[in-house]
Scaffold this active site. Structure first.
Site, short mmCIF file in Angstrom:
data_model
loop_
_atom_site.label_atom_id
_atom_site.label_comp_id
_atom_site.label_asym_id
_atom_site.label_seq_id
_atom_site.Cartn_x
_atom_site.Cartn_y
_atom_site.Cartn_z
N HIS A 13 24.60 -5.14 -20.07
CA HIS A 13 24.54 -4.02 -20.90
C HIS A 13 23.89 -2.94 -20.34
CE1 HIS A 13 25.36 -6.22 -24.94
NE2 HIS A 13 26.16 -6.61 -24.04
N TYR B 225 20.29 -2.10 -33.25
CA TYR B 225 19.27 -2.55 -34.05
C TYR B 225 19.04 -1.25 -34.98
CZ TYR B 225 16.78 -5.21 -30.27
OH TYR B 225 16.49 -5.81 -29.29
N PRO C 277 10.31 -10.81 -32.04
CA PRO C 277 11.42 -10.94 -31.53
C PRO C 277 11.94 -9.47 -31.15
CG PRO C 277 11.91 -11.80 -33.46
CD PRO C 277 10.47 -11.55 -33.43
N LYS D 231 11.36 -9.73 -26.07
CA LYS D 231 10.44 -9.87 -24.69
C LYS D 231 10.17 -11.33 -24.36
CE LYS D 231 10.70 -6.01 -23.10
NZ LYS D 231 11.78 -5.98 -22.27
N TYR E 60 11.85 -1.53 -22.54
CA TYR E 60 12.89 -2.24 -23.12
C TYR E 60 13.56 -3.11 -22.04
CZ TYR E 60 16.86 -4.18 -26.33
OH TYR E 60 17.54 -4.60 -26.92
C1 PHB Z 1 19.36 -12.20 -29.68
O1 PHB Z 1 20.51 -12.16 -29.03
O2 PHB Z 1 19.14 -13.58 -30.39
C2 PHB Z 1 18.30 -11.34 -29.80
C3 PHB Z 1 18.66 -10.08 -29.35
C4 PHB Z 1 17.63 -8.98 -29.29
C5 PHB Z 1 16.43 -9.20 -29.79
C6 PHB Z 1 16.26 -10.67 -30.61
C7 PHB Z 1 17.03 -11.50 -30.45
O3 PHB Z 1 15.59 -8.22 -29.89
#
Ligand code: PHB
Ligand code: APR
Length: 388
Positions: free
Chosen positions: A73, A199, A291, A295, A383
């Site tokens: 990505h 997000y 989450p 990280k 990030y």
């Molecule tokens: C996930 O793909 O499970 C995932 C991705 C990004 C995050 C948390 C979980 O910030």
């Protein structure tokens, strides 16, 4: 009496990768795991891996499938109500690989099985003698008591493990923030709503659309801490997710039966020091991040890589400077990831009792993030884990 150089408690990603890195450096280890192999392989966790972490996994010889199947990505989307903004990594020469932690655990297990597999279903692991020169792990396996003499012990046994508790209470300091909400996650065979992660901050609460492949989605919605999984039908989950996404994205969201559905609490936690005598903590045994920044796994991999290098210096150069510096060096990196994860959590979630001022602050933070080149650059560094 059995003996090994490094006794490792826990066969999550931390314990497995540490034993793999040590073996490649000619250092012996034994991994003791409380659960069964199937249980460890069945856990669904996050799936976003930093480029620097991919490099460590390659060095460990466990990245062949990740390199084939991982999705690279170059950006991420932040949605605020109906507004959508893409943050581009490529202009910062950074990228991430989306590859499920479950798959990585499988790859690590396979690599370990080829030489020295963990011992599964061990009971009552006790850590002894870490302040002396000959620490020992006692445990029961198949009804028989065992003792394993070690040069060092690595506590890779996650947040609820026994290793952190072996550090005397007057030495161990812990720092914690518990969040007043959880994440409800669903894994389903539905195509991702967008090729990149989304997000979303919404008045109904946070939502995240992630993925495992071109045909499998992993999505989350912020939920109450006491949410009852039984009351979250698949239809309710998809409707709630749709309600929190910008209309154009929601329109493309396909309902699909959940393959896995679970609720996870959110926590920030740091233990220090990460070393006491001959015991070293790594991964979730040492720290927890919410989450939101993805990280957890990345920190764990960097911890054990650093620890493996320290053991290599000890055994091959008779130099202990890296073992001595492990805690301070790792904690600096850990606190930076804690800061980022707590910040991203604070700007994207709806907090119970939040005032209109708090809401204004969140929106201003997100406005700054998507509209200031400097803020975007700082976000991309944190990030993608590409900060110096
Ligand atoms: C996930 O793909 O499970 C995932 C991705 C990004 C995050 C948390 C979980 O910030
Ligand atoms: N004895 C033996 N094994 C134990 C004990 C014990 N007393 N207590 C816990 N364990 C095992 C758990 O069963 C688990 O398999 O230790 C392992 C710890 O694994 P994880 O919880 O996955 O922690 P870690 O390997 O540090 O991985 C960190 O994975 O858990 C995610 O969010 C986390 O992404 C982060 C990464």
């Amino acid at each position: 009496m059995q003996r090994t150089q490094v006794g490792i408690i826990g066969s999550g990603p931390s314990g497995l990768l540490l034993s793999q890195l040590l073996e490649r450096a000619g250092i012996e280890s034994v991994v003791l795991e409380r659960r069964s192999r199937d249980y460890v392989l069945g856990r669904v966790r996050a799936g976003v891996i930093e480029q620097g972490v991919v490099a460590i996994l390659r060095e460990a010889g466990v990245a062949a499938r990740l390199d084939r199947e991982g999705l690279v990505h170059h950006g991420v989307e932040i949605a605020v109500g109906e507004q959508r903004q893409r943050i581009d990594f490529a202009s910062h020469t950074a990228s991430l690989v989306v590859y499920g932690q479950t798959e990585l655990t499988k790859d690590l297990m396979e690599a370990r099985a080829a030489s020295s597999a963990p011992l599964f279903e061990v009971e009552d692991v006790v850590v002894e003698g870490i302040e002396g020169t000959r620490p020992r792990l006692r445990y029961r396996h198949l009804g028989t008591e065992h003792a394993l003499d070690c040069d060092f012990i690595a506590g890779c046994d996650g947040f609820h493990g026994v290793s952190r508790k072996a550090i005397p209470a007057n030495v161990l300091k812990t720092h914690e923030r518990v969040y007043p909400f959880g994440w409800l996650g669903v894994l389903a065979d539905a195509p991702p709503v967008s090729p990149e992660l989304v997000y979303a901050r919404h008045e109904r609460g946070f939502a995240l659309c992630s993925m495992r492949s071109a045909t499998r989605s992993r999505c989350y919605v912020q939920c109450a801490l006491d949410a009852d999984l039984a009351k979250w039908s698949d239809a309710r989950f998809w409707d709630e997710l749709r309600a929190r996404l910008p209309t154009a994205l929601a329109a493309g969201l396909q309902d699909a039966p959940s393959l896995e559905k679970s609720i996870a609490p959110l926590r920030s936690f740091v233990a220090e020091p990460l070393r006491h005598g001959r015991l070293f903590l790594a991964g979730d045994a040492a720290h927890i991040v919410p989450p939101t920044g993805a990280k957890g796994l990345n920190l764990a991999v960097r911890d054990v890589h650093q620890l493996a290098q320290a053991f290599v210096a000890h055994y091959s150069e008779r130099r202990d400077h890296l073992l001595d510096g492990y805690s301070a060096t790792a904690l600096r990196r850990i606190w930076r990831a804690e800061r980022f994860s707590a910040w991203l959590t604070s700007v994207l979630h709806r907090f119970p009792g939040q005032t209109s001022f708090d809401r204004g602050m969140q929106l201003a933070e997100l406005d700054q993030l998507v509209n200031s080149a400097a803020a975007r650059a700082a976000f991309v560094e944190a990030y993608t884990g590409s900060q110096p």
